[in-house]
Design a protein around this motif. Structure first.
Motif, PDB file in Angstrom:
ATOM      1  N   ALA A  38       0.834  -1.211   0.000  1.00 15.48           N
ATOM      2  CA  ALA A  38       0.000   0.000   0.000  1.00 15.48           C
ATOM      3  C   ALA A  38       0.867   1.259   0.000  1.00 15.48           C
ATOM      4  O   ALA A  38       0.565   2.229  -0.705  1.00 15.48           O
ATOM      5  N   LEU A  39       1.950   1.241   0.774  1.00 13.76           N
ATOM      6  CA  LEU A  39       2.850   2.399   0.811  1.00 13.76           C
ATOM      7  C   LEU A  39       3.496   2.642  -0.553  1.00 13.76           C
ATOM      8  O   LEU A  39       3.564   3.780  -1.027  1.00 13.76           O
ATOM      9  N   VAL A  40       3.963   1.580  -1.194  1.00 12.47           N
ATOM     10  CA  VAL A  40       4.611   1.738  -2.498  1.00 12.47           C
ATOM     11  C   VAL A  40       3.606   2.235  -3.532  1.00 12.47           C
ATOM     12  O   VAL A  40       3.922   3.096  -4.353  1.00 12.47           O
ATOM     13  N   ARG A  41       2.375   1.733  -3.496  1.00 17.65           N
ATOM     14  CA  ARG A  41       1.337   2.224  -4.429  1.00 17.65           C
ATOM     15  C   ARG A  41       1.064   3.706  -4.191  1.00 17.65           C
ATOM     16  O   ARG A  41       0.849   4.468  -5.136  1.00 17.65           O
ATOM     17  N   ALA A  42       1.080   4.131  -2.932  1.00 13.98           N
ATOM     18  CA  ALA A  42       0.815   5.545  -2.616  1.00 13.98           C
ATOM     19  C   ALA A  42       1.997   6.436  -3.004  1.00 13.98           C
ATOM     20  O   ALA A  42       1.807   7.570  -3.440  1.00 13.98           O
ATOM     21  N   LEU A  43       3.223   5.928  -2.864  1.00 11.78           N
ATOM     22  CA  LEU A  43       4.416   6.724  -3.162  1.00 11.78           C
ATOM     23  C   LEU A  43       4.767   6.760  -4.646  1.00 11.78           C
ATOM     24  O   LEU A  43       5.403   7.707  -5.109  1.00 11.78           O
ATOM     25  N   ALA A  44       4.370   5.739  -5.400  1.00 12.98           N
ATOM     26  CA  ALA A  44       4.789   5.596  -6.795  1.00 12.98           C
ATOM     27  C   ALA A  44       4.479   6.820  -7.668  1.00 12.98           C
ATOM     28  O   ALA A  44       5.335   7.234  -8.439  1.00 12.98           O
ATOM     29  N   PRO A  45       3.299   7.435  -7.581  1.00 17.10           N
ATOM     30  CA  PRO A  45       3.050   8.594  -8.455  1.00 17.10           C
ATOM     31  C   PRO A  45       3.662   9.903  -7.942  1.00 17.10           C
ATOM     32  O   PRO A  45       3.605  10.917  -8.626  1.00 17.10           O
ATOM     33  N   LEU A  46       4.245   9.886  -6.773  1.00 20.46           N
ATOM     34  CA  LEU A  46       4.838  11.090  -6.182  1.00 20.46           C
ATOM     35  C   LEU A  46       6.317  11.177  -6.546  1.00 20.46           C
ATOM     36  O   LEU A  46       6.913  10.203  -7.002  1.00 20.46           O
ATOM     37  N   PRO A  47       6.947  12.336  -6.340  1.00 16.60           N
ATOM     38  CA  PRO A  47       8.352  12.507  -6.752  1.00 16.60           C
ATOM     39  C   PRO A  47       9.348  11.841  -5.788  1.00 16.60           C
ATOM     40  O   PRO A  47      10.159  12.499  -5.139  1.00 16.60           O
TER      41      PRO A  47
END
Length: 78
Positions: A38-47
């Motif tokens: 869940a963390l990686v999915r949330a961070l993936a579109p961010l810089p």
């Protein structure tokens, strides 16, 4: 406001893309379970340049974005 124009040839395009690319902040996520996923999915579109670390085989899903790097490590308790 100041505008500058610069001719770009096809040969110069890769250098221009690198110059204009957004700098990614490094972040590490330890654990490939449901919370880590869940963390990686949330961070993936961010810089962020995400390094995802886990010791289990086959834990990382396929098709991750290029800014997510998976790293298989020895178990932490070892």
């Amino acid at each position: 406001m100041h505008l500058a124009y610069e001719a770009v040839t096809p040969d110069a395009a890769p250098a221009l893309m690198r110059r204009l690319a957004q700098a990614l902040q490094p972040v590490a996520v330890f654990g490939g379970g449901h919370v880590g996923q869940a963390l990686v999915r949330a961070l993936a579109p961010l810089p962020y340049a995400v390094t995802w670390v886990d010791s289990r085989d086959g834990i990382f899903p396929a098709g991750l974005p290029p800014q997510v790097r998976c790293e298989h490590s020895d178990p932490v308790q070892a």
